[in-house]
Write an enzyme that holds these catalytic residues in place. Sequence first.
Site, PDB file in Angstrom:
ATOM      1  N   ARG A 178       0.688  -1.245   0.014  1.00  0.00           N
ATOM      2  CA  ARG A 178       0.045  -0.100  -0.168  1.00  0.00           C
ATOM      3  C   ARG A 178       1.035   1.180  -0.285  1.00  0.00           C
ATOM      4  NH1 ARG A 178      -4.812  -0.587   4.329  1.00  0.00           N
ATOM      5  NH2 ARG A 178      -4.129   1.506   4.644  1.00  0.00           N
ATOM      6  N   ARG A 189      -0.283   8.495  10.220  1.00  0.00           N
ATOM      7  CA  ARG A 189      -1.263   7.949  10.606  1.00  0.00           C
ATOM      8  C   ARG A 189      -1.320   7.546  12.068  1.00  0.00           C
ATOM      9  NH1 ARG A 189      -0.405   3.052   6.619  1.00  0.00           N
ATOM     10  NH2 ARG A 189      -2.477   2.223   7.243  1.00  0.00           N
TER      11      ARG A 189
END
Length: 239
Positions: A178, A189
């Site tokens: 990803r 994140r």
Amino acid sequence: MTASSKAEELKAEGKVYFMRIILLGPPGAGKGTQAKILAQKLNLPHISTGDLLRQNVKQGSELGKQAKNFMEKGALVPDDLVTQMLIQRINQPDIEGGFILDGYPRNINQAETLDQVLDKKKASIGLVFYLDTSESVIIQRLSGRLVCSSCGANFHKINMPPKTDMVCDICAGKLYQRSDDNYLTIKKRLDVYLKESHPLIEYYKKKKKLLTVSADEEAGIVLDRMIRLIDKHNDTLKV
Ligand code: AMP
């Protein structure tokens, strides 16, 4: 009898396993992996807002175009976009018997919206699992994660390598890393998680829905812990 064998028995009798479960935890806690297995075992649909968003990005839909930039930066996609997408999914008929939800809610506003949406359907969340994971494990898992571009199965370069390099064991699809699974975006994140999503633990604790599961160990061990807790709380099951 375990929750999964009970689910099989009910399935054979043509009954459904009626349960709405949310998986909470930082990126890399194993929410996606556990949600997929749990959904299969309990015969419930798995809803992942991350997967739905990635599908939209891949298809180049208007939503995908708007979401892409936020996702690549490791930021949250604006609530109205994600919530609209989630409501559409929740209103589909296969959701009537319950669901395993992963990736939503990501903040208190989304949690309140979800409660309101379910309330209108005279429904509510049954259980919320918080997958408690340490930062070193998160970084190790995400930086080695491989995902199948075809069926979405997860592998890991070291912990769970595919039999053939970059090929899915399940469907022979191509594996990819990803674009948000790089060190800087993982850090971002995690910051977003602590600021926006971590307060959800208190939110669901107050509602007496939260069950904490240590999630540093391998997937099978964590899954067993969750199944045991589902069994213990099976008063929330309605058949
Ligand atoms: P995930 O697959 O759950 O790690 O999600 C990947 C990315 O999709 C996140 O970093 C966000 O950019 C976006 N995303 C997924 N779910 C949500 C949500 N409920 N609210 C906002 N953004 C989300």
